[in-house]
Design an enzyme around this catalytic site. Structure first.
Site, PDB file in Angstrom:
ATOM      1  N   MET A  12      63.482 -11.627   9.021  1.00 32.31           N
ATOM      2  CA  MET A  12      63.566 -11.110   7.657  1.00 32.31           C
ATOM      3  C   MET A  12      63.030  -9.679   7.530  1.00 32.31           C
ATOM      4  O   MET A  12      62.994  -9.138   6.431  1.00 32.31           O
ATOM      5  CB  MET A  12      62.796 -12.027   6.699  1.00 32.31           C
ATOM      6  CG  MET A  12      63.343 -13.446   6.646  1.00 32.31           C
ATOM      7  SD  MET A  12      65.044 -13.549   6.090  1.00 32.31           S
ATOM      8  CE  MET A  12      64.831 -13.140   4.378  1.00 32.31           C
ATOM      9  N   LEU A  14      60.351  -6.550   7.361  1.00 35.86           N
ATOM     10  CA  LEU A  14      59.053  -6.426   6.692  1.00 35.86           C
ATOM     11  C   LEU A  14      59.185  -6.783   5.216  1.00 35.86           C
ATOM     12  O   LEU A  14      59.088  -5.937   4.334  1.00 35.86           O
ATOM     13  CB  LEU A  14      58.476  -5.020   6.874  1.00 35.86           C
ATOM     14  CG  LEU A  14      57.941  -4.704   8.261  1.00 35.86           C
ATOM     15  CD1 LEU A  14      57.353  -3.305   8.311  1.00 35.86           C
ATOM     16  CD2 LEU A  14      56.912  -5.717   8.710  1.00 35.86           C
ATOM     17  N   HIS A  15      59.423  -8.062   4.955  1.00 34.66           N
ATOM     18  CA  HIS A  15      59.471  -8.547   3.573  1.00 34.66           C
ATOM     19  C   HIS A  15      58.031  -8.791   3.109  1.00 34.66           C
ATOM     20  O   HIS A  15      57.083  -8.404   3.776  1.00 34.66           O
ATOM     21  CB  HIS A  15      60.354  -9.803   3.470  1.00 34.66           C
ATOM     22  CG  HIS A  15      59.873 -10.953   4.292  1.00 34.66           C
ATOM     23  ND1 HIS A  15      59.013 -11.903   3.806  1.00 34.66           N
ATOM     24  CD2 HIS A  15      60.112 -11.286   5.592  1.00 34.66           C
ATOM     25  CE1 HIS A  15      58.759 -12.791   4.757  1.00 34.66           C
ATOM     26  NE2 HIS A  15      59.411 -12.436   5.851  1.00 34.66           N
ATOM     27  N   MET A  16      57.854  -9.428   1.982  1.00 34.17           N
ATOM     28  CA  MET A  16      56.537  -9.537   1.344  1.00 34.17           C
ATOM     29  C   MET A  16      55.441 -10.121   2.244  1.00 34.17           C
ATOM     30  O   MET A  16      54.368  -9.563   2.360  1.00 34.17           O
ATOM     31  CB  MET A  16      56.652 -10.371   0.063  1.00 34.17           C
ATOM     32  CG  MET A  16      55.346 -10.503  -0.689  1.00 34.17           C
ATOM     33  SD  MET A  16      54.692  -8.951  -1.290  1.00 34.17           S
ATOM     34  CE  MET A  16      55.520  -8.873  -2.851  1.00 34.17           C
ATOM     35  N   GLU A  87      55.884 -15.197  12.509  1.00 38.47           N
ATOM     36  CA  GLU A  87      57.006 -15.908  11.869  1.00 38.47           C
ATOM     37  C   GLU A  87      57.962 -16.554  12.865  1.00 38.47           C
ATOM     38  O   GLU A  87      58.806 -17.332  12.476  1.00 38.47           O
ATOM     39  CB  GLU A  87      57.788 -14.949  10.974  1.00 38.47           C
ATOM     40  CG  GLU A  87      57.017 -14.515   9.774  1.00 38.47           C
ATOM     41  CD  GLU A  87      57.872 -13.794   8.760  1.00 38.47           C
ATOM     42  OE1 GLU A  87      57.506 -13.839   7.583  1.00 38.47           O
ATOM     43  OE2 GLU A  87      58.891 -13.186   9.130  1.00 38.47           O
TER      44      GLU A  87
END
Length: 88
Positions: A12, A14-16, A87
């Site tokens: 994903m 560098l999402h939240m 992740e």
């Protein structure tokens, strides 16, 4: 100043969540940190700036650390990015 190139591995980007992990880890250091991406220099201690950078999976970035604890900071940056921010 120390700098190193990385490729973002987590699916994903560098999402939240990974941005928060990154900023939380970096704010304990005195040194400044910047992420070079897409012709921009992004403050690595600002979650909003990182999110606005739209750094996706497969993106090539350069991280620059400058200050009294730059080596330790870069070591932690390397560990975080290469692990996919936990992740994977």
């Amino acid at each position: 100043m120390v700098s190193k190139s990385f490729t973002i591995k987590n699916k994903m980007g560098l999402h939240m969540r990974p941005a928060n992990v990154f900023v939380t880890a970096m704010t304990k250091y005195e040194s400044e940190i910047f992420i070079q991406f897409g012709g921009k220099k992004i403050n690595g201690k600002s979650i909003m700036n990182i999110m606005a950078g739209c750094i996706k999976c497969g993106s090539d970035i350069v991280v620059e650390c400058e200050g009294p604890d730059e080596e330790a900071m870069m070591a932690e940056v390397s560990e975080l990015i290469e692990s996919g921010f936990g992740e994977e």
